[in-house]
Design a protein around this motif. Structure first.
Motif, PDB file in Angstrom:
ATOM      1  N   LEU A 173       0.033  46.074  21.925  1.00 16.50           N
ATOM      2  CA  LEU A 173       0.637  45.704  23.429  1.00 16.50           C
ATOM      3  C   LEU A 173      -0.593  45.397  24.312  1.00 16.50           C
ATOM      4  O   LEU A 173      -0.472  44.704  25.405  1.00 16.50           O
ATOM      5  CB  LEU A 173       1.579  46.506  24.021  1.00 16.50           C
ATOM      6  N   ARG A 214       2.094  49.674  33.164  1.00 18.71           N
ATOM      7  CA  ARG A 214       2.641  48.299  32.898  1.00 18.71           C
ATOM      8  C   ARG A 214       3.970  48.422  32.722  1.00 18.71           C
ATOM      9  O   ARG A 214       4.652  49.426  32.310  1.00 18.71           O
ATOM     10  CB  ARG A 214       1.799  48.032  31.701  1.00 18.71           C
ATOM     11  N   ALA A 216       7.488  46.129  30.992  1.00 20.71           N
ATOM     12  CA  ALA A 216       8.009  45.058  30.092  1.00 20.71           C
ATOM     13  C   ALA A 216       9.322  45.037  30.217  1.00 20.71           C
ATOM     14  O   ALA A 216      10.254  45.934  30.528  1.00 20.71           O
ATOM     15  CB  ALA A 216       7.609  45.503  28.545  1.00 20.71           C
ATOM     16  N   GLU A 240       6.221  37.481  35.801  1.00 17.06           N
ATOM     17  CA  GLU A 240       5.115  37.023  34.808  1.00 17.06           C
ATOM     18  C   GLU A 240       3.920  36.628  35.640  1.00 17.06           C
ATOM     19  O   GLU A 240       2.738  37.226  35.210  1.00 17.06           O
ATOM     20  CB  GLU A 240       5.639  35.573  34.255  1.00 17.06           C
ATOM     21  N   GLY A 243       2.086  39.937  35.762  1.00 18.43           N
ATOM     22  CA  GLY A 243       1.781  40.502  34.708  1.00 18.43           C
ATOM     23  C   GLY A 243       2.613  41.586  34.143  1.00 18.43           C
ATOM     24  O   GLY A 243       2.196  42.236  33.078  1.00 18.43           O
ATOM     25  N   GLY A 245       5.446  42.202  31.304  1.00 16.25           N
ATOM     26  CA  GLY A 245       5.628  41.372  29.899  1.00 16.25           C
ATOM     27  C   GLY A 245       7.244  41.263  30.043  1.00 16.25           C
ATOM     28  O   GLY A 245       7.883  42.000  29.913  1.00 16.25           O
ATOM     29  N   VAL A 247       9.809  39.976  27.124  1.00 17.84           N
ATOM     30  CA  VAL A 247      10.003  39.868  25.732  1.00 17.84           C
ATOM     31  C   VAL A 247      10.888  38.769  25.458  1.00 17.84           C
ATOM     32  O   VAL A 247      12.115  39.069  25.801  1.00 17.84           O
ATOM     33  CB  VAL A 247      10.317  41.200  25.250  1.00 17.84           C
ATOM     34  N   TRP A 253      12.155  43.641  19.417  1.00 22.90           N
ATOM     35  CA  TRP A 253      12.093  44.381  20.741  1.00 22.90           C
ATOM     36  C   TRP A 253      11.673  45.928  20.283  1.00 22.90           C
ATOM     37  O   TRP A 253      11.342  46.815  21.291  1.00 22.90           O
ATOM     38  CB  TRP A 253      13.423  44.269  21.699  1.00 22.90           C
ATOM     39  N   VAL A 256       8.624  47.699  20.906  1.00 19.71           N
ATOM     40  CA  VAL A 256       8.211  47.557  22.498  1.00 19.71           C
ATOM     41  C   VAL A 256       8.926  49.090  23.091  1.00 19.71           C
ATOM     42  O   VAL A 256       8.362  49.800  23.720  1.00 19.71           O
ATOM     43  CB  VAL A 256       8.699  46.414  23.209  1.00 19.71           C
ATOM     44  N   PRO A 374       0.909  40.970  22.406  1.00 14.57           N
ATOM     45  CA  PRO A 374       0.289  41.815  23.765  1.00 14.57           C
ATOM     46  C   PRO A 374       1.157  41.379  24.980  1.00 14.57           C
ATOM     47  O   PRO A 374       1.916  40.369  24.970  1.00 14.57           O
ATOM     48  CB  PRO A 374      -0.821  41.314  23.813  1.00 14.57           C
ATOM     49  N   LEU A 375       1.158  42.393  25.823  1.00 19.66           N
ATOM     50  CA  LEU A 375       2.082  41.926  27.044  1.00 19.66           C
ATOM     51  C   LEU A 375       1.117  40.992  27.873  1.00 19.66           C
ATOM     52  O   LEU A 375       0.086  40.968  27.616  1.00 19.66           O
ATOM     53  CB  LEU A 375       2.081  43.289  28.212  1.00 19.66           C
ATOM     54  N   ALA A 376       1.852  40.616  28.876  1.00 21.63           N
ATOM     55  CA  ALA A 376       0.974  39.266  29.657  1.00 21.63           C
ATOM     56  C   ALA A 376       0.021  40.015  30.433  1.00 21.63           C
ATOM     57  O   ALA A 376      -0.105  41.090  30.663  1.00 21.63           O
ATOM     58  CB  ALA A 376       2.150  38.888  30.637  1.00 21.63           C
TER      59      ALA A 376
END
Length: 387
Positions: A173, A214, A216, A240, A243, A245, A247, A253, A256, A374-376
């Protein structure tokens, strides 16, 4: 070579994902041919693209009733009474968590007579996750009780088998050492946590300090299908840009969820599966009118801390981490399945029994989940995350 024909009935993306888990038990068997079909459904707009990505043979729904199959699998009831095949039905999520309180369809979703005996048809088998489901089924639709088979829960088993890979999922991620991942989860419906995202999202953006956190978002595929991907992404555009994320509905999922340090959830299946991961839970929504009072979701709603609109979010996340005791949720976790680790074995045996052929000579053990994408990245000008 004559092959047995297996039909997968995919009403929605959620149903399709559950069926793919089951169909994996038929892989490598050259005696079988699997085909798919997509009956009309209110949340089925994304199904054609979902099936196209599989590269699967898709039969037009209007042709299916004129054909015969050796086995049909469905995670929802609509239209399956028209299929000429021994039918196995299964729940598409964890247990039977939600209830409908108004109209002719009132009752616990999945346990109503129209769910269990669609069109009055008796399926070959009704797969359930827990022995306790038999009691609920006997009360809701006693004539279907003799069809029930306790097979377990595939998502429970995949998550449990994949817990040792948590560090690898976090690396995939893009999480830095020491960063905390907050996963905000929503089921669908007016009373889901998505219905409160207009209040929650600014807090996720503004109150979680970078680079220490972070975030998501796991939003139910029915939200994407019901509102349209364009609209959902429009609503979440600011996330977005900052930053967070998002999904997508077609993504897996579960890895994550395993990577999460904190989960903000509601009364849906994903939040309940979150009790398997060890991450402390904070409930943003737990509407009593939509929760089956005899379900583990009701027990979770009574036990897990509730999100406060007035206290700082970081303080609340720190609080749930301090008071959380993994063992205190053991009773809730145990209600997801009474066959932990045995879904693959039980379900494969059931399918091959209905097909009338012998099982392959190997153990169908649950496989670890694939690594997530990966996450944004951080928004421009805000810098990459660092320790």
């Amino acid at each position: 070579m004559g092959r047995k024909k297996v039909l997968a009935v995919v009403h929605t993306v959620t149903y399709g994902k559950r069926l793919l888990e089951i169909l994996s038990l038929l892989e490598t068997d050259f005696r079988l041919q699997v085909v798919f079909t997509a009956p009309p459904h209110d949340f089925g707009d994304d199904v054609p693209a979902f099936l196209a990505r599989l590269g699967s043979v898709v039969l037009p729904w209007d042709q299916v009733p004129r054909m015969a199959f050796d086995l049909a699998l469905a995670a929802g009831p609509r239209g399956v009474q028209f299929i000429d095949a021994p039918l196995i039905t299964l729940p598409h999520g964890a247990n039977y968590l939600k209830r409908v309180t108004s109209g002719a369809d009132a009752g616990v979703a999945g346990l109503r007579r129209q769910d269990l005996l669609p069109g009055g048809r008796m399926p070959a088998a009704i797969g359930v996750a827990h022995r306790a489901d038999l009691r609920d089924l006997a009360r809701a639709c006693p004539e279907a009780l003799h069809l029930a088979q306790v097979v377990g829960d595939p998502v429970h088993d995949r998550i449990t088998a994949s817990l040792p890979l948590r560090a690898a999922y976090r690396r995939a991620l893009g999480l830095a050492e020491g960063q905390k991942l907050v996963v905000a989860v929503s089921t669908w419906g007016a009373h889901s946590s998505f219905g409160r995202f207009d209040a929650l999202l600014p807090r996720l953006i503004g109150e979680l300090p970078r680079p220490h956190y972070r975030t998501a978002l796991l939003v139910h595929p029915n939200v994407w299908a019901g509102h349209g991907a364009y609209q959902v992404r429009s609503w979440l555009a600011r996330c977005e840009q900052q930053g967070i994320g998002i999904v997508p509905p077609e993504a897996d999922w579960r890895s994550v969820l395993i990577a999460a340090d904190r989960i903000i959830g509601d009364h849906g299946s994903v939040t309940l599966y979150g009790t398997l991961t060890g991450a402390p839970l904070l409930l943003a929504a737990s509407p009593a009118q939509e929760i089956n009072p005899s379900s583990p979701a009701a027990e979770l709603a009574a036990r897990a801390p509730a999100l406060s609109p007035t206290h700082p979010l970081v303080d609340q996340l720190d609080y749930v981490a301090r008071v959380y005791r993994h063992e205190e949720y053991a009773g809730i976790r145990s209600r997801i399945t009474s066959e932990p680790g045995r879904f693959n074995r039980n379900m494969r045996t059931l399918m091959y029994r209905v097909l009338g052929v012998g099982e392959p000579a190997h153990e169908p053990s649950p496989l670890p989940l694939p690594a997530p994408l990966p996450l944004a990245p951080w928004a421009s000008g805000r810098g990459e995350a660092s320790a």
